[in-house]
Design an enzyme around this catalytic site. Structure first.
Site, mmCIF file in Angstrom:
data_model
loop_
_atom_site.group_PDB
_atom_site.id
_atom_site.type_symbol
_atom_site.label_atom_id
_atom_site.label_comp_id
_atom_site.label_asym_id
_atom_site.label_seq_id
_atom_site.Cartn_x
_atom_site.Cartn_y
_atom_site.Cartn_z
ATOM 1 N N MET A 31 0.846 -1.200 0.000
ATOM 2 C CA MET A 31 0.000 0.000 0.000
ATOM 3 C C MET A 31 0.883 1.252 0.000
ATOM 4 O O MET A 31 0.430 2.343 0.348
ATOM 5 C CB MET A 31 -0.933 -0.012 1.215
ATOM 6 C CG MET A 31 -1.860 -1.233 1.209
ATOM 7 S SD MET A 31 -3.402 -0.992 2.076
ATOM 8 C CE MET A 31 -2.817 -0.707 3.730
ATOM 9 N N HIS A 38 9.463 -3.678 3.199
ATOM 10 C CA HIS A 38 8.949 -3.872 1.833
ATOM 11 C C HIS A 38 10.096 -4.147 0.855
ATOM 12 O O HIS A 38 9.962 -4.940 -0.073
ATOM 13 C CB HIS A 38 8.237 -2.610 1.334
ATOM 14 C CG HIS A 38 6.996 -2.252 2.093
ATOM 15 N ND1 HIS A 38 6.891 -1.114 2.858
ATOM 16 C CD2 HIS A 38 5.792 -2.864 2.167
ATOM 17 C CE1 HIS A 38 5.679 -1.045 3.385
ATOM 18 N NE2 HIS A 38 4.991 -2.091 2.984
#
Ligand code: PAF
Length: 281
Positions: A31, A38
């Protein structure tokens, strides 16, 4: 810079070139508001696949009406620079209407596992996650998809979902990436004030306390109570849950004598609801 793909047909055109010549596509759905956690997923995918694709989409259907959808941190420019630094080939950045056109009304029902732990205080959250991830898998047509184990319930739900629905994607989990003081990296750490950021370090200490003392407890309730006591030493900690579940499928635990267990927690500090977990054995 990674190639920016805005529409579903852009993505299909891009990935079909790789599939046609049997190249493996690695996919990291996010997101945005990217952090080292990430990027570690992408680095793992980069090593294992021929093509690395991310998606950045703040998925409205996984947020409850009173949750932080509007406030969720967004910084596409910074995200793109980070993705570039690890050699990302492409990033899918759809808008809401590409993902949820007028009349959209089909959802993935993942059953009871979506109603326990985080699902109790976030009704509908995992239905929204399962739905968007299924759509993303159908759009990207990846071979492998990468998920962080900080969101352990999400990781187990997605693994179960691809098995139940015969979705031909291999789900790879990666260990939680932590700050130097142990706090799990999360885009939501940005909501913490300076004082709350310091208080939040109690979580990793509590997880380690539970792991270190696991063998002294036969009943999960005893270990859970002690872990809760540990967290409550921080006055600003507002506990949503601390639970012990079977590692493989998050099913209920009767006794700690036999099996593999994970302790999971969700705790609020001010406006930030943080989750974390630890394998106990
Ligand atoms: O973990 C996340 O960031 C999201 O839940 C995901 C998997 C990208 C789905 O929106």
């Amino acid at each position: 810079m990674p190639k920016i793909l805005k529409t579903i047909s852009d993505v299909r055109d891009f990935t079909s070139l790789y599939s046609l010549i049997n190249r493996r596509i690695g996919f990291v759905p996010t997101m945005g508001a990217l952090h080292e956690g990430h990027l570690e997923l992408g680095k793992k995918a980069r090593n294992e696949c021929d093509c690395l694709i991310y998606s950045i989409f703040v998925n409205p259907i996984q947020f409850g009406p009173k949750e932080d959808l509007d406030k969720y941190p967004r910084d596409i420019k910074d995200d793109l620079e980070k993705l570039d630094s690890i050699g990302t080939d492409a990033v899918f950045i759809p808008d809401n209407s590409a993902m949820y056109p007028n009349g959209f009304n089909s959802f993935v029902d993942i059953g009871e596992i979506g109603n326990i732990l985080c699902g109790k205080s976030r009704p509908g959250h995992f239905r929204g996650v399962a739905t968007v991830v299924t759509k993303l898998f159908n759009i990207v047509c990846c071979d492998q998809a990468y998920f962080g184990k900080k969101d352990y319930q999400q990781y187990i739900i997605i693994k179960k979902m691809v098995r139940d629905l015969n979705i031909p994607v291999e789900i790879i989990g990666a260990d939680t990436v932590r700050e130097k003081d142990g706090l799990a990296m999360s885009s939501r750490n940005a909501y913490l004030s300076k004082e709350e950021r310091i208080s939040a370090t109690v979580l990793y200490k509590a997880l380690n306390y539970a792991k270190d003392n696991f063998l002294n407890f036969e009943s999960k309730d005893g270990l859970i109570s002690k872990t809760i006591e540990f967290i409550k030493r921080e006055k600003s900690a507002n506990i949503d849950y601390v639970e012990i579940r079977n590692t493989a499928d998050l099913s209920d635990v009767q006794s700690l004598k036999k099996g593999k267990f994970v302790l999971l927690l969700a705790v609020r500090f001010g406006n930030a609801r943080l989750i974390d977990n630890i394998a106990l054995n």
